[in-house]
Scaffold this motif. Structure first.
Motif, PDB file in Angstrom:
ATOM      1  N   LEU A 142      15.180 -15.155   2.454  1.00 43.05           N
ATOM      2  CA  LEU A 142      14.780 -14.626   3.759  1.00 43.05           C
ATOM      3  C   LEU A 142      15.788 -13.596   4.256  1.00 43.05           C
ATOM      4  O   LEU A 142      15.412 -12.596   4.888  1.00 43.05           O
ATOM      5  N   ARG A 143      17.067 -13.817   3.958  1.00 44.79           N
ATOM      6  CA  ARG A 143      18.087 -12.824   4.321  1.00 44.79           C
ATOM      7  C   ARG A 143      17.940 -11.576   3.461  1.00 44.79           C
ATOM      8  O   ARG A 143      18.049 -10.446   3.954  1.00 44.79           O
ATOM      9  N   ARG A 152      17.523  -5.788  -3.040  1.00 46.75           N
ATOM     10  CA  ARG A 152      17.505  -7.182  -2.594  1.00 46.75           C
ATOM     11  C   ARG A 152      16.138  -7.509  -2.007  1.00 46.75           C
ATOM     12  O   ARG A 152      15.574  -8.569  -2.253  1.00 46.75           O
ATOM     13  N   ARG A 153      15.614  -6.574  -1.224  1.00 44.11           N
ATOM     14  CA  ARG A 153      14.309  -6.811  -0.588  1.00 44.11           C
ATOM     15  C   ARG A 153      13.198  -6.891  -1.633  1.00 44.11           C
ATOM     16  O   ARG A 153      12.331  -7.766  -1.559  1.00 44.11           O
ATOM     17  N   ARG A 154      13.194  -5.999  -2.607  1.00 47.85           N
ATOM     18  CA  ARG A 154      12.172  -6.074  -3.659  1.00 47.85           C
ATOM     19  C   ARG A 154      12.282  -7.394  -4.415  1.00 47.85           C
ATOM     20  O   ARG A 154      11.271  -8.025  -4.736  1.00 47.85           O
ATOM     21  N   ALA A 155      13.508  -7.815  -4.700  1.00 48.98           N
ATOM     22  CA  ALA A 155      13.694  -9.082  -5.403  1.00 48.98           C
ATOM     23  C   ALA A 155      13.113 -10.241  -4.606  1.00 48.98           C
ATOM     24  O   ALA A 155      12.473 -11.145  -5.169  1.00 48.98           O
ATOM     25  N   ALA A 156      13.323 -10.232  -3.291  1.00 52.34           N
ATOM     26  CA  ALA A 156      12.774 -11.302  -2.449  1.00 52.34           C
ATOM     27  C   ALA A 156      11.253 -11.290  -2.477  1.00 52.34           C
ATOM     28  O   ALA A 156      10.609 -12.347  -2.486  1.00 52.34           O
ATOM     29  N   VAL A 157      10.673 -10.102  -2.506  1.00 54.36           N
ATOM     30  CA  VAL A 157       9.212  -9.971  -2.490  1.00 54.36           C
ATOM     31  C   VAL A 157       8.578 -10.433  -3.798  1.00 54.36           C
ATOM     32  O   VAL A 157       7.565 -11.138  -3.795  1.00 54.36           O
ATOM     33  N   LEU A 171       6.901 -18.562   2.446  1.00 50.56           N
ATOM     34  CA  LEU A 171       7.948 -17.617   2.053  1.00 50.56           C
ATOM     35  C   LEU A 171       7.344 -16.271   1.663  1.00 50.56           C
ATOM     36  O   LEU A 171       7.850 -15.217   2.065  1.00 50.56           O
ATOM     37  N   LEU A 172       6.271 -16.294   0.876  1.00 49.35           N
ATOM     38  CA  LEU A 172       5.628 -15.042   0.476  1.00 49.35           C
ATOM     39  C   LEU A 172       5.186 -14.252   1.705  1.00 49.35           C
ATOM     40  O   LEU A 172       5.415 -13.035   1.798  1.00 49.35           O
ATOM     41  N   THR A 173       4.592 -14.938   2.655  1.00 49.59           N
ATOM     42  CA  THR A 173       4.171 -14.272   3.886  1.00 49.59           C
ATOM     43  C   THR A 173       5.358 -13.662   4.619  1.00 49.59           C
ATOM     44  O   THR A 173       5.309 -12.507   5.069  1.00 49.59           O
ATOM     45  N   SER A 174       6.430 -14.401   4.725  1.00 50.79           N
ATOM     46  CA  SER A 174       7.602 -13.931   5.472  1.00 50.79           C
ATOM     47  C   SER A 174       8.229 -12.704   4.837  1.00 50.79           C
ATOM     48  O   SER A 174       8.562 -11.729   5.532  1.00 50.79           O
ATOM     49  N   VAL A 175       8.402 -12.726   3.514  1.00 53.40           N
ATOM     50  CA  VAL A 175       9.081 -11.597   2.867  1.00 53.40           C
ATOM     51  C   VAL A 175       8.198 -10.356   2.842  1.00 53.40           C
ATOM     52  O   VAL A 175       8.698  -9.228   2.938  1.00 53.40           O
ATOM     53  N   ILE A 191       5.096  -5.373  -3.082  1.00 45.90           N
ATOM     54  CA  ILE A 191       4.227  -6.194  -2.225  1.00 45.90           C
ATOM     55  C   ILE A 191       2.849  -6.329  -2.876  1.00 45.90           C
ATOM     56  O   ILE A 191       2.290  -7.424  -2.975  1.00 45.90           O
ATOM     57  N   GLY A 192       2.303  -5.210  -3.329  1.00 47.03           N
ATOM     58  CA  GLY A 192       0.998  -5.262  -3.977  1.00 47.03           C
ATOM     59  C   GLY A 192       1.007  -6.110  -5.228  1.00 47.03           C
ATOM     60  O   GLY A 192       0.065  -6.868  -5.494  1.00 47.03           O
ATOM     61  N   TRP A 193       2.071  -6.001  -6.010  1.00 46.53           N
ATOM     62  CA  TRP A 193       2.202  -6.772  -7.245  1.00 46.53           C
ATOM     63  C   TRP A 193       2.261  -8.266  -6.935  1.00 46.53           C
ATOM     64  O   TRP A 193       1.568  -9.072  -7.572  1.00 46.53           O
ATOM     65  N   ALA A 194       3.086  -8.644  -5.963  1.00 45.60           N
ATOM     66  CA  ALA A 194       3.219 -10.052  -5.607  1.00 45.60           C
ATOM     67  C   ALA A 194       1.881 -10.647  -5.160  1.00 45.60           C
ATOM     68  O   ALA A 194       1.514 -11.763  -5.558  1.00 45.60           O
ATOM     69  N   LEU A 195       1.148  -9.895  -4.353  1.00 49.09           N
ATOM     70  CA  LEU A 195      -0.147 -10.379  -3.883  1.00 49.09           C
ATOM     71  C   LEU A 195      -1.185 -10.376  -5.005  1.00 49.09           C
ATOM     72  O   LEU A 195      -1.985 -11.318  -5.130  1.00 49.09           O
ATOM     73  N   ARG A 196      -1.192  -9.337  -5.834  1.00 51.15           N
ATOM     74  CA  ARG A 196      -2.137  -9.280  -6.952  1.00 51.15           C
ATOM     75  C   ARG A 196      -1.929 -10.445  -7.911  1.00 51.15           C
ATOM     76  O   ARG A 196      -2.886 -11.069  -8.381  1.00 51.15           O
TER      77      ARG A 196
END
Length: 229
Positions: A142-143, A152-157, A171-175, A191-196
């Motif tokens: 989340l940080r 770091r942000r892409r890794a979290a996503v 967690l997915l929603t939050s990031v 983001i698109g990849w994670a959701l797909r």
């Protein structure tokens, strides 16, 4: 104990012997890399690393961590960093994977600062550690999701790509929501990849997520719905 210098030397020697200068130039251009390549494709590197890791077993987690870090930090060619990532995920050392290694992987994510490093580390290293210890790792991610560093942000996503039923939707929603308005290509694509990827497991949830988040970029939306009718 320090790094296993014999293992590191074997990696460098092996890559030198397999070097292909013509292929190296093409690989460097494709990856837009400031660091040069040896010109060793992944299949050949995998064979090399299998032999090196078999010949140089690491005795403990401290040596393992020090060896990965030294191979990564002292790399002069990109394949040496790939080798560090290969070593970090070797099945013989699976039992050492845990939150204590996240500092090492964070250094590699931020220092590597490109998708070929970050994606493997996020999905194959950080993701399994998250699933093994959600209580400790979730706050860290989340940080990361709101950190100034985009990697770091892409890794979290993307760290839950391939998690399937083990995906933490909260967690997915939050990031994703933390990065939904960022114009950066790699974040929007991530983001698109994670959701797909999660749509293969929970298509209705992903459809509803996209519908309820009209501020998703066009790129993220297209990627998320790519395989949904």
């Amino acid at each position: 104990m320090g790094a296993d210098t014999a293992l590191i030397s074997a990696v460098r020697t092996g890559l030198t012997e397999l070097a292909d200068p013509v292929r190296a130039a093409a690989m460097q251009a494709y990856m837009k890399s400031a660091m040069p390549f040896r010109g060793v494709p992944k299949p050949q590197r995998s064979v090399l690393m299998k032999g090196v890791m078999s010949a140089h077993p690491l005795p403990d987690r401290v040596t393992f961590t020090a060896t990965v870090r030294r191979l990564w930090r002292d790399a002069e060619f990109r394949e040496e960093r790939y080798a560090a990532i290969d070593l970090s995920g070797h099945r013989a050392y699976r039992g050492w994977q845990g939150p204590g290694l996240l500092g090492l992987y964070e250094e590699m994510i931020v220092g590597g600062a490109w998708w070929d490093y970050v994606d493997e580390l996020a999905i194959r290293r950080v993701g399994p550690i998250l699933r093994g210890d959600r209580a400790e790792v979730t706050p860290l991610l989340l940080r990361w999701a709101t950190d100034p560093d985009r990697w770091r942000r892409r890794a979290a996503v993307i760290c839950q790509v391939s998690a399937k039923e083990d995906t933490d939707r909260v967690l997915l929603t939050s990031v994703v929501e933390a990065n939904i308005g960022d114009p950066d290509f790699f974040l929007r694509k991530g983001i698109g990849w994670a959701l797909r990827d999660y749509a293969r497991t929970a298509p209705d949830w992903v459809r509803e997520f996209v519908t309820s988040h009209p501020d998703l970029s066009g790129l993220s939306t297209r990627e998320a719905l790519k395989h949904l009718s």
